[in-house]
Motif scaffolding. Structure first.
Motif, short mmCIF file in Angstrom:
data_model
loop_
_atom_site.label_atom_id
_atom_site.label_comp_id
_atom_site.label_asym_id
_atom_site.label_seq_id
_atom_site.Cartn_x
_atom_site.Cartn_y
_atom_site.Cartn_z
N ILE A 33 34.34 41.95 24.60
CA ILE A 33 34.22 42.96 23.54
C ILE A 33 34.54 44.30 24.17
O ILE A 33 34.40 44.48 25.38
CB ILE A 33 32.79 42.93 22.93
CG1 ILE A 33 32.79 43.61 21.56
CG2 ILE A 33 31.78 43.57 23.87
CD1 ILE A 33 31.56 43.29 20.73
N GLN A 166 27.76 36.77 20.06
CA GLN A 166 26.72 37.48 19.30
C GLN A 166 25.96 38.43 20.22
O GLN A 166 25.65 39.56 19.84
CB GLN A 166 25.76 36.50 18.63
CG GLN A 166 24.68 37.18 17.79
CD GLN A 166 25.25 38.03 16.68
OE1 GLN A 166 26.02 37.54 15.87
NE2 GLN A 166 24.89 39.31 16.64
N SER A 169 28.07 41.44 20.77
CA SER A 169 28.06 42.26 19.57
C SER A 169 26.75 43.07 19.50
O SER A 169 26.77 44.26 19.16
CB SER A 169 28.21 41.38 18.33
OG SER A 169 28.19 42.14 17.16
#
Length: 178
Positions: A33, A166, A169
């Motif tokens: 990410i 997840q 995030s």
């Protein structure tokens, strides 16, 4: 006729074990990410293993789990242990094995229950600019024969990838809101 039926039953019973011979025993997952924060800030936060409690999906599965720590957080040799009655959490520990300042942190996960396993993991950071950092979170696992038949059936790598994504995030939201 009875002999053919017996052979058929034996073939059916042995087919999963035969199939497991052709299935990989190892799997690897790498997720990434981009976080809108300077790389040194992101790395300094990630260096502290206790901070995973703020973004890791696994740390949030059981808020009543018992946790203990040994050593200096953010240094090689620091160990974070957990124990939970929740079978999805189980018991185990994570140790910081190596730190490459500003770049990479390597861990060893030692699962004790509901199954025993030792798995390496890592987090890397890479500056994409003065206020942008790419973070990779990776994990490797091993399931020995004949349990490796469960890898494609349970889609273990996809489950781990979902949880790591997840977590990243959550990390992005957490760090960008500070």
């Amino acid at each position: 006729m009875l002999k053919k039926l017996l052979i058929l039953v034996l073939l059916l019973l042995s087919s999963p074990f035969i199939a497991a011979l052709f299935i990989e025993e190892d799997y690897r997952v790498d997720t990434q990410i981009v976080i809108d924060r300077p790389a040194d800030q992101v790395f300094d936060f990630l260096r502290k293993l206790k901070n995973q409690d703020e973004f890791s999906v696994w740390a949030k599965m059981d808020t009543a789990m018992e946790k203990s720590y040994r050593g200096e957080d953010g240094a090689v040799g620091f160990v974070s242990s957990w124990r939970s009655d929740n079978p999805d959490v189980g018991a185990g520990e994570q140790e910081i094995m190596a730190i490459f300042p500003g770049k990479r942190i390597e861990y060893e996960l030692r699962f004790k229950t509901p199954f025993e396993a030792v798995s390496p993991a890592y987090i890397t950071t890479d500056a994409l600019g003065p206020n942008r950092t790419e973070v990779h979170w990776g994990f490797s696992g091993h399931m020995a024969y004949p349990m490796n038949i469960l890898l494609p059936l349970m889609q273990v790598d996809a489950m781990v990838e979902r949880d790591l994504s997840q977590g990243l995030s959550n990390l992005k939201t957490l760090l960008e809101s500070k």
